[in-house]
Design an enzyme around this catalytic site. Sequence first.
Site, PDB file in Angstrom:
ATOM      1  N   SER A 122       0.830  -1.245   0.010  1.00 48.94           N
ATOM      2  CA  SER A 122      -0.001  -0.081  -0.105  1.00 48.94           C
ATOM      3  C   SER A 122       0.894   1.153  -0.003  1.00 48.94           C
ATOM      4  CB  SER A 122      -1.107  -0.081   1.038  1.00 48.94           C
ATOM      5  OG  SER A 122      -2.007   0.934   1.182  1.00 48.94           O
ATOM      6  N   ASP A 163      -8.886  -5.440  -5.892  1.00 48.58           N
ATOM      7  CA  ASP A 163      -8.556  -4.230  -5.396  1.00 48.58           C
ATOM      8  C   ASP A 163      -9.055  -3.085  -5.856  1.00 48.58           C
ATOM      9  OD1 ASP A 163      -7.088  -2.292  -4.198  1.00 48.58           O
ATOM     10  OD2 ASP A 163      -5.198  -3.203  -4.407  1.00 48.58           O
ATOM     11  N   HIS A 186      -7.894  -5.018  -1.617  1.00 47.87           N
ATOM     12  CA  HIS A 186      -6.701  -4.190  -1.120  1.00 47.87           C
ATOM     13  C   HIS A 186      -5.768  -4.705  -0.038  1.00 47.87           C
ATOM     14  CE1 HIS A 186      -4.117  -0.829  -1.839  1.00 47.87           C
ATOM     15  NE2 HIS A 186      -4.215  -0.487  -0.123  1.00 47.87           N
TER      16      HIS A 186
END
Length: 335
Positions: A144, A286, A316
């Site tokens: 991320s 995602d 995600h």
Amino acid sequence: MPEPVPASVPAAYEWRDEIHILPGGLDLHFGGRLDSVEVAFRLAGARMAPVVAVLGGISAGREVFAFGPGAAGWWQDAVGPGRALDTDRFRVLGIDFLGGSHRTTGPAHGATFPSISAFDQARLLVELLDHLGIDRLRASVGASYGGMVSLALAEAYPGRLRHAVVLSAAHRTHPMSTAWRSVQRAIVRYALGHGEGARGLTLARALAMATYRSAREFEERFPGPAEAGPEGFRFPVESYLMSRGASYAAHYRPEAFVCLSESIDLHRVDPARIRVPTTLLAVQEDQLVPLADMRELRDRHGGNCSLVEISSLFGHDAFLKETEVLRDLLARALD
């Protein structure tokens, strides 16, 4: 002062949990300067083993894994002795992000703070490597926001790492993701202006949680009916989101959330300038990092780059859950 080494840490392990003060301050990527910067870090793993930096989302910090009863790092399922990232073979370096809610320099309650770039985080990491006498990382594993920092590190300081492992992060932020986060920041700023920062952060985090997971997971977990209450009906998914938001707001500063959320949306690297060997992980479900962006990063990469595509119920957040996928991916990348 360094934190004491927990009694549960194996004798064969190095364990340093400290704060380093940058001797010269920090000139920032978007302009401005921080004259006094402290960076909190933890270096842990088998003594003299190669070093791997591990960087997570904006809520993650230096506590990647831990030992002892009740102790848990943010990536405890994937990092530790015998796990996907085996600390019997590597030392793991974790940091608290600049501008965040942990012990590295960040915004105080009610204070303004300059805009922060992933390149600033990369510079902070390089300053720390110099302090620790580490010439080159075996890898920088970033997920991320941490993946954005790993990409910035690979572009700006290619001589300082051997391999970049980037999970659910691309060379730019997709406008739809920016749309969601812009609303989150607006909620928090409005709430701060009315003395309700924690309430605003609760709502912003609840909205963010709806983007981290897949629609299929929510369909499976929250099929039940709404329940009537004094303020109207309340839905099972609503209760979940508000609970997660409240838990987050109890531990994080609204000002830090705004700072690092903005940093995500300011993220841009030039894939053609990245020559460090890179392994990418993309998740079909995602919502924040579309598969097309990950494929574009791979195709425009200036060196050796491979892309692993998976399907995951967790969207995600798959990097927090799909530990067996990570075991295979990290084994290939690190060996």
